[in-house]
Design a protein around this motif. Sequence first.
Motif, PDB file in Angstrom:
ATOM      1  N   PRO A 250       6.206 -14.414  -2.839  1.00 51.77           N
ATOM      2  CA  PRO A 250       6.528 -12.968  -3.376  1.00 51.77           C
ATOM      3  C   PRO A 250       7.533 -12.255  -2.221  1.00 51.77           C
ATOM      4  N   LEU A 251       8.008 -11.183  -2.718  1.00 54.11           N
ATOM      5  CA  LEU A 251       9.012 -10.579  -1.970  1.00 54.11           C
ATOM      6  C   LEU A 251       8.449  -9.961  -0.562  1.00 54.11           C
ATOM      7  N   SER A 252       9.040  -9.929   0.460  1.00 52.33           N
ATOM      8  CA  SER A 252       8.539  -9.244   1.691  1.00 52.33           C
ATOM      9  C   SER A 252       8.672  -7.864   1.308  1.00 52.33           C
ATOM     10  N   GLU A 253       8.149  -7.095   2.168  1.00 53.81           N
ATOM     11  CA  GLU A 253       8.387  -5.645   2.163  1.00 53.81           C
ATOM     12  C   GLU A 253       9.899  -5.030   2.089  1.00 53.81           C
ATOM     13  N   HIS A 254      10.603  -5.764   3.111  1.00 49.34           N
ATOM     14  CA  HIS A 254      12.221  -5.529   3.086  1.00 49.34           C
ATOM     15  C   HIS A 254      12.734  -5.828   1.943  1.00 49.34           C
ATOM     16  N   GLN A 255      12.422  -6.916   1.353  1.00 50.97           N
ATOM     17  CA  GLN A 255      13.004  -7.543   0.021  1.00 50.97           C
ATOM     18  C   GLN A 255      12.956  -6.804  -1.037  1.00 50.97           C
ATOM     19  N   SER A 256      11.470  -6.032  -1.122  1.00 52.46           N
ATOM     20  CA  SER A 256      11.020  -5.155  -2.118  1.00 52.46           C
ATOM     21  C   SER A 256      11.915  -3.848  -2.229  1.00 52.46           C
ATOM     22  N   LYS A 257      11.975  -3.271  -0.889  1.00 48.26           N
ATOM     23  CA  LYS A 257      12.618  -2.138  -0.748  1.00 48.26           C
ATOM     24  C   LYS A 257      14.203  -2.473  -1.184  1.00 48.26           C
TER      25      LYS A 257
END
Length: 140
Positions: free
Chosen positions: A60-67
Amino acid sequence: AVGPAAEAAGHAGVGAEPDASVSHDTFRFMQGVLADKAYAKRLFKGYARVLQQRGEPVPPLSEHQSKHARNIIQAMPALDQLRFELCPSHMSDDAFWRVYFGLLQEKQSVGASKDDDQAQDDLAGTVTAAAAAAAAAAAA
């Protein structure tokens, strides 16, 4: 300072100004990838095949990647359109973003000392060769 979205005004697929999570280099690189829609589709599909052949899990995407993902699709509607065309018929949404971040990582390693056009050509050659090898292995 003028951001990449402002510099690209008038270009198709450009939306809101990206925030700091989307660098100018990333924006320009993706603009080049998305300039030819058929090329972009082949590149994403080929890279996804390579990852699938390797059997690598799609985290799953990290929080930074999601942003970053939210910001880049706001800044580049053409990327969101590509995502819509590829997901879920050709790959999962998570796989799409894995390919996207993989391309950025490859671009950084391949193009560290080259101009954007040369780095993009080198990246395309690397991904195309890997996708061809994966397709040949799957056919065997």
